[in-house]
Design an enzyme around this catalytic site. Structure first.
Site, PDB file in Angstrom:
ATOM      1  N   TYR A   1      -2.421  -0.787  10.383  1.00 11.76           N
ATOM      2  CA  TYR A   1      -2.340  -0.919   8.921  1.00 11.76           C
ATOM      3  C   TYR A   1      -1.020  -0.327   8.405  1.00 11.76           C
ATOM      4  O   TYR A   1      -0.288  -0.963   7.655  1.00 11.76           O
ATOM      5  CB  TYR A   1      -3.533  -0.212   8.272  1.00 11.76           C
ATOM      6  CG  TYR A   1      -3.649  -0.453   6.777  1.00 11.76           C
ATOM      7  CD1 TYR A   1      -4.113  -1.673   6.300  1.00 11.76           C
ATOM      8  CD2 TYR A   1      -3.308   0.517   5.857  1.00 11.76           C
ATOM      9  CE1 TYR A   1      -4.221  -1.911   4.928  1.00 11.76           C
ATOM     10  CE2 TYR A   1      -3.415   0.294   4.486  1.00 11.76           C
ATOM     11  CZ  TYR A   1      -3.875  -0.919   4.026  1.00 11.76           C
ATOM     12  OH  TYR A   1      -3.987  -1.153   2.676  1.00 11.76           O
TER      13      TYR A   1
ATOM     14  N   SER B   1       0.859  -1.185   0.000  1.00 17.43           N
ATOM     15  CA  SER B   1       0.000   0.000   0.000  1.00 17.43           C
ATOM     16  C   SER B   1       0.893   1.232   0.000  1.00 17.43           C
ATOM     17  O   SER B   1       2.049   1.160   0.445  1.00 17.43           O
ATOM     18  CB  SER B   1      -0.859   0.016   1.273  1.00 17.43           C
ATOM     19  OG  SER B   1      -1.526   1.253   1.415  1.00 17.43           O
TER      20      SER B   1
HETATM   21  N1  LIG Z   1      -8.577  -0.416  -1.495  1.00 11.97           N
HETATM   22  C1  LIG Z   1      -7.548   0.387  -1.258  1.00 11.97           C
HETATM   23  O1  LIG Z   1      -7.690   1.618  -1.216  1.00 11.97           O
HETATM   24  C2  LIG Z   1      -6.157  -0.214  -1.072  1.00 11.97           C
HETATM   25  C3  LIG Z   1      -5.062   0.653  -1.119  1.00 11.97           C
HETATM   26  C4  LIG Z   1      -3.802   0.131  -0.932  1.00 11.97           C
HETATM   27  C5  LIG Z   1      -3.619  -1.215  -0.723  1.00 11.97           C
HETATM   28  N2  LIG Z   1      -4.691  -2.049  -0.661  1.00 11.97           N
HETATM   29  C6  LIG Z   1      -4.439  -3.469  -0.412  1.00 11.97           C
HETATM   30  O2  LIG Z   1      -4.995  -4.240  -1.453  1.00 11.97           O
HETATM   31  C7  LIG Z   1      -5.245  -5.566  -0.991  1.00 11.97           C
HETATM   32  C8  LIG Z   1      -6.619  -5.988  -1.466  1.00 11.97           C
HETATM   33  O3  LIG Z   1      -7.596  -5.171  -0.830  1.00 11.97           O
HETATM   34  P1  LIG Z   1      -8.901  -4.587  -1.572  1.00 11.97           P
HETATM   35  O4  LIG Z   1      -8.816  -3.138  -1.525  1.00 11.97           O
HETATM   36  O5  LIG Z   1      -9.107  -5.271  -2.867  1.00 11.97           O
HETATM   37  O6  LIG Z   1     -10.034  -4.953  -0.504  1.00 11.97           O
HETATM   38  P2  LIG Z   1     -11.072  -6.145  -0.390  1.00 11.97           P
HETATM   39  O7  LIG Z   1     -11.608  -6.038   0.976  1.00 11.97           O
HETATM   40  O8  LIG Z   1     -12.003  -6.120  -1.542  1.00 11.97           O
HETATM   41  O9  LIG Z   1     -10.161  -7.461  -0.548  1.00 11.97           O
HETATM   42  C9  LIG Z   1      -9.452  -8.061   0.479  1.00 11.97           C
HETATM   43  C10 LIG Z   1      -9.793  -9.541   0.423  1.00 11.97           C
HETATM   44  O10 LIG Z   1      -8.900 -10.264   1.267  1.00 11.97           O
HETATM   45  C11 LIG Z   1      -9.646 -11.327   1.827  1.00 11.97           C
HETATM   46  N3  LIG Z   1      -8.944 -11.834   3.001  1.00 11.97           N
HETATM   47  C12 LIG Z   1      -8.766 -11.216   4.200  1.00 11.97           C
HETATM   48  N4  LIG Z   1      -8.065 -12.000   5.026  1.00 11.97           N
HETATM   49  C13 LIG Z   1      -7.773 -13.141   4.323  1.00 11.97           C
HETATM   50  C14 LIG Z   1      -7.056 -14.313   4.632  1.00 11.97           C
HETATM   51  N5  LIG Z   1      -6.503 -14.495   5.822  1.00 11.97           N
HETATM   52  N6  LIG Z   1      -6.945 -15.266   3.675  1.00 11.97           N
HETATM   53  C15 LIG Z   1      -7.523 -15.118   2.462  1.00 11.97           C
HETATM   54  N7  LIG Z   1      -8.224 -14.012   2.121  1.00 11.97           N
HETATM   55  C16 LIG Z   1      -8.341 -13.042   3.047  1.00 11.97           C
HETATM   56  C17 LIG Z   1     -11.015 -10.716   2.131  1.00 11.97           C
HETATM   57  O11 LIG Z   1     -12.021 -11.702   2.292  1.00 11.97           O
HETATM   58  C18 LIG Z   1     -11.229  -9.835   0.905  1.00 11.97           C
HETATM   59  O12 LIG Z   1     -11.953 -10.496  -0.127  1.00 11.97           O
HETATM   60  C19 LIG Z   1      -5.079  -5.516   0.524  1.00 11.97           C
HETATM   61  O13 LIG Z   1      -3.827  -6.095   0.880  1.00 11.97           O
HETATM   62  C20 LIG Z   1      -5.095  -4.034   0.830  1.00 11.97           C
HETATM   63  O14 LIG Z   1      -4.389  -3.725   2.016  1.00 11.97           O
HETATM   64  C21 LIG Z   1      -5.968  -1.571  -0.834  1.00 11.97           C
END
Ligand SMILES: NC(=O)c1ccc[n+]([C@@H]2O[C@H](COP(=O)([O-])OP(=O)(O)OC[C@H]3O[C@@H](n4cnc5c(N)ncnc54)[C@H](O)[C@@H]3O)[C@@H](O)[C@H]2O)c1
Length: 256
Positions: A145, A132
């Site tokens: 986080y 991130s």
């Molecule tokens: N959305 C944002 O603004 C953003 C920004 C920077 C980084 N990220 C990172 O992107 C990645 C994906 O997040 P997203 O934004 O698509 O959100 P999201 O909530 O749609 O996806 C995260 C997924 O991870 C799954 N998950 C959580 N714990 C788990 C585990 N132990 N085993 C398997 N699956 C698990 C959840 O069920 C969910 O479907 C994350 O690592 C997040 O930190 C997101």
């Protein structure tokens, strides 16, 4: 790209929605053999059917053997994407910190530990870490986080600098806001800092493929993050002052 992903065995964790689903769709569209993992069985079942992938539900760390077996033992690309938003300041409960470490950091470590022996033997393998911008810059209102995302950027850097001469390629994806469930979960701080410049998950997949084509470690779907990162290094106190300004703005808006 240095090598195409056509026919490659690709694992995407946290693929139930958002960025993971976009990565899985893109790899499948490029001809890879994809395994999707998520805690949420229903969500990956539908995705797997849509893109012709194998779905393996469960915790990313506890399904490592199963995902490897689904690709006949050979994982060419592993996308450690599952993550927890873990909002909360430094007073967040122990369990919140522990869960953040487990998913945001240790799941990556466990995957690398399982995959590296085979990759080093073959002299090839690609580890994609969804970190991130919070791992480069720190996010207001989200101590667990920010800390764990810094940790996982460090882990990805360590993997890259240790094994790049042995054929292991590593990418750290560091977006700001991406329109997913997690952005919604980030609450008012997410609204203030992330939402105004939020991008679609597909743009993150595009940025990863650009970085893979150039064998570039840092994947910045928001290019402006590079400037913020430089500014933080050049004058840390000035940068901290700017972030504190944001914090106060957030408090004044009733967020904190
Ligand atoms: N959305 C944002 O603004 C953003 C920004 C920077 C980084 N990220 C990172 O992107 C990645 C994906 O997040 P997203 O934004 O698509 O959100 P999201 O909530 O749609 O996806 C995260 C997924 O991870 C799954 N998950 C959580 N714990 C788990 C585990 N132990 N085993 C398997 N699956 C698990 C959840 O069920 C969910 O479907 C994350 O690592 C997040 O930190 C997101």
């Amino acid at each position: 790209m240095s090598g195409t992903v056509r026919g490659a065995g690709v694992v995407v964790t946290g693929a139930g929605g958002g960025i993971g689903a976009a990565l899985a769709r893109r790899f499948a569209a490029e001809g890879a053999r994809v395994v999707v993992n998520d805690l949420d069985e229903a969500r990956i079942g539908g995705l797997a059917e849509e893109i012709g992938a194998v779905a393996i539900a469960g915790d990313a760390s506890r399904t490592l053997d199963a995902v490897r077996d689904a690709l006949d033992g050979t994982v060419d690309v592993y996308c450690a994407n599952a993550g927890l938003a873990s909002p909360g300041d430094v007073l967040a409960e122990e369990e919140v910190w522990a869960a953040a470490w487990d998913v945001n950091v240790m799941a990556h470590v466990r995957a690398a530990r399982a995959l590296l022996p085979g990759w080093l033997e073959r002299g090839a393998g690609r580890f994609v870490s969804t970190a991130s911008a919070a791992g480069l810059l720190t996010m207001i209102g989200a101590a667990p986080y920010s800390v764990t995302k810094h940790g996982v950027v460090a882990f990805a850097e360590w993997l890259s600098l240790t094994y790049r001469h042995r054929g292991v390629k590593v990418h750290a994806i560091c977006p700001q806001g991406v329109r997913t469930d997690m952005l919604t979960a980030a609450g008012s701080a997410g609204e203030l800092v992330l939402a105004p410049t939020a991008i679609e998950p597909e743009a993150v997949a595009d940025a990863l493929f650009d970085a893979m084509a150039e064998d570039r470690f840092l994947v910045l779907p928001h290019p402006e993050v590079a400037g913020f990162y430089r500014a933080r290094a050049d004058d840390t106190d000035h940068w901290l002052g700017g972030m504190n300004h944001l914090q106060r703005k957030w408090e004044e808006s009733g967020g904190a």
